[in-house]
Design a protein around this motif. Structure first.
Motif, PDB file in Angstrom:
ATOM      1  N   ARG A 178       0.930  -1.145  -0.211  1.00 21.29           N
ATOM      2  CA  ARG A 178      -0.005  -0.035  -0.161  1.00 21.29           C
ATOM      3  C   ARG A 178       0.797   1.241   0.119  1.00 21.29           C
ATOM      4  O   ARG A 178       0.222   2.517  -0.284  1.00 21.29           O
ATOM      5  N   ARG A 179       2.198   1.174   0.382  1.00 25.17           N
ATOM      6  CA  ARG A 179       3.085   2.407   0.380  1.00 25.17           C
ATOM      7  C   ARG A 179       4.070   1.940  -0.649  1.00 25.17           C
ATOM      8  O   ARG A 179       4.884   0.986  -0.176  1.00 25.17           O
ATOM      9  N   VAL A 180       4.128   2.662  -1.844  1.00 23.12           N
ATOM     10  CA  VAL A 180       5.139   2.211  -2.700  1.00 23.12           C
ATOM     11  C   VAL A 180       5.979   3.340  -3.320  1.00 23.12           C
ATOM     12  O   VAL A 180       5.727   4.373  -3.488  1.00 23.12           O
ATOM     13  N   HIS A 181       7.327   3.059  -3.278  1.00 25.51           N
ATOM     14  CA  HIS A 181       8.256   3.835  -3.830  1.00 25.51           C
ATOM     15  C   HIS A 181       9.056   3.559  -5.116  1.00 25.51           C
ATOM     16  O   HIS A 181       9.599   2.437  -5.088  1.00 25.51           O
ATOM     17  N   VAL A 182       8.435   3.985  -6.262  1.00 34.30           N
ATOM     18  CA  VAL A 182       8.875   3.738  -7.429  1.00 34.30           C
ATOM     19  C   VAL A 182      10.126   4.360  -7.814  1.00 34.30           C
ATOM     20  O   VAL A 182      10.167   5.560  -7.952  1.00 34.30           O
ATOM     21  N   GLU A 183      11.301   3.703  -8.380  1.00 38.91           N
ATOM     22  CA  GLU A 183      12.619   4.166  -8.533  1.00 38.91           C
ATOM     23  C   GLU A 183      13.036   3.833  -9.724  1.00 38.91           C
ATOM     24  O   GLU A 183      12.974   2.345 -10.019  1.00 38.91           O
ATOM     25  N   LEU A 184      13.340   4.732 -10.859  1.00 37.23           N
ATOM     26  CA  LEU A 184      13.442   4.097 -12.338  1.00 37.23           C
ATOM     27  C   LEU A 184      15.000   4.800 -12.808  1.00 37.23           C
ATOM     28  O   LEU A 184      15.382   5.931 -12.209  1.00 37.23           O
ATOM     29  N   MET A 231      -3.254   3.313  -4.224  1.00 36.05           N
ATOM     30  CA  MET A 231      -2.479   2.932  -3.216  1.00 36.05           C
ATOM     31  C   MET A 231      -2.629   3.792  -2.034  1.00 36.05           C
ATOM     32  O   MET A 231      -2.854   5.094  -2.433  1.00 36.05           O
ATOM     33  N   GLU A 232      -2.436   3.740  -0.979  1.00 33.52           N
ATOM     34  CA  GLU A 232      -2.409   4.706   0.148  1.00 33.52           C
ATOM     35  C   GLU A 232      -1.328   5.961  -0.076  1.00 33.52           C
ATOM     36  O   GLU A 232      -1.606   7.205   0.116  1.00 33.52           O
TER      37      GLU A 232
END
Length: 244
Positions: free
Chosen positions: A153-159, A192-193
């Motif tokens: 529910r807590r997502v950090h997308v790193e690209l 997501m939250e």
């Protein structure tokens, strides 16, 4: 003759006003069309438009890759290590690659928690997709969907792809060719939250890159949950922070 001159003038004016990325594609397209014209003149079968487009994409990708290499040789190389997300969050790292000859693509992704523990990963094969931007978007789409399916529910997308980072952080609707996939990613993230999207150097995105190379190199699509595949174990263990 006047018509030819007017056409030439119009094309030159169009070229002069184009962005650098557009000029790259224009030059490679003109070169590929010239080669196709020569083959047809010599009596060979006329090359299909689809094959010409694929050739243009391959040449552009090769030019950009060689250009990036030249820049890296003249500038100090900055090493960035992967860093765990905040407590209560997971971090998604994804990456997309195309094959050496530009006829297929692959994606990879890793999900880890704030203790750097491997939670899930994937590799995916994209046949007949050779556009680098498209492959990056598809890899991210599969990664975010996997996180959603696993109820994070807590997502950090790193690209590593800066263009995709800017696109996902843009509040405006994306109307490009990859727009439907981009908007799908945004919608999943908004469900997501909490979420955030940021950029990281290639040196901090090694595990996802390895998975993407397996996807394209072995024509392989697979998901791992809980335990990472053997071929990224060294990266996962090396990136566990030392607090001592």
């Amino acid at each position: 003759i006047q018509t030819q001159r007017a056409l030439a003038s119009s094309l030159l004016d169009w070229f002069a006003r184009a962005k650098d990325e557009e000029k790259e594609v224009m030059l490679q397209a003109a070169y590929s069309l010239w080669l196709a014209r020569n083959e047809a003149r010599d009596g060979r079968k006329i090359v299909s438009a689809h094959k010409i487009i694929a050739t243009v994409q391959m040449h552009v990708a090769e030019w950009r890759a060689s250009h990036e290499t030249r820049v890296s040789l003249s500038e100090p190389k900055t090493i960035q290590r992967w860093v765990p997300p905040d407590a209560g969050w997971v971090k998604i790292n994804s990456d997309g690659v195309v094959s050496r000859y530009g006829e297929k693509g692959g994606g990879g992704a890793v999900i880890r928690d704030h203790q750097a523990a491997f939670r899930a990963g994937l590799c995916h094969f994209f046949p007949n997709i050779a556009d680098p931007e498209m492959v990056e978007v598809l890899a991210c789409r599969h990664a975010v969907r996997m996180a959603n399916d696993l109820h994070f529910r807590r997502v950090h997308v790193e690209l590593y792809c800066q263009t995709l980072v800017r696109t996902l952080n843009d509040q405006q609707k994306n109307l490009s060719a990859v727009g439907p996939w981009v908007e799908e990613i945004k919608e999943m993230l908004r469900s997501m939250e909490e979420f955030k999207v940021s950029w990281i150097r290639r040196s901090g995105n090694v595990a996802a890159h390895k998975l993407a190379k397996v996807g394209v190199g072995e024509n392989r699509s697979e998901i791992w949950v809980g335990s990472p595949p053997d071929f990224i174990l060294d990266v996962i263990s090396d990136e566990i922070p030392s607090y001592g």
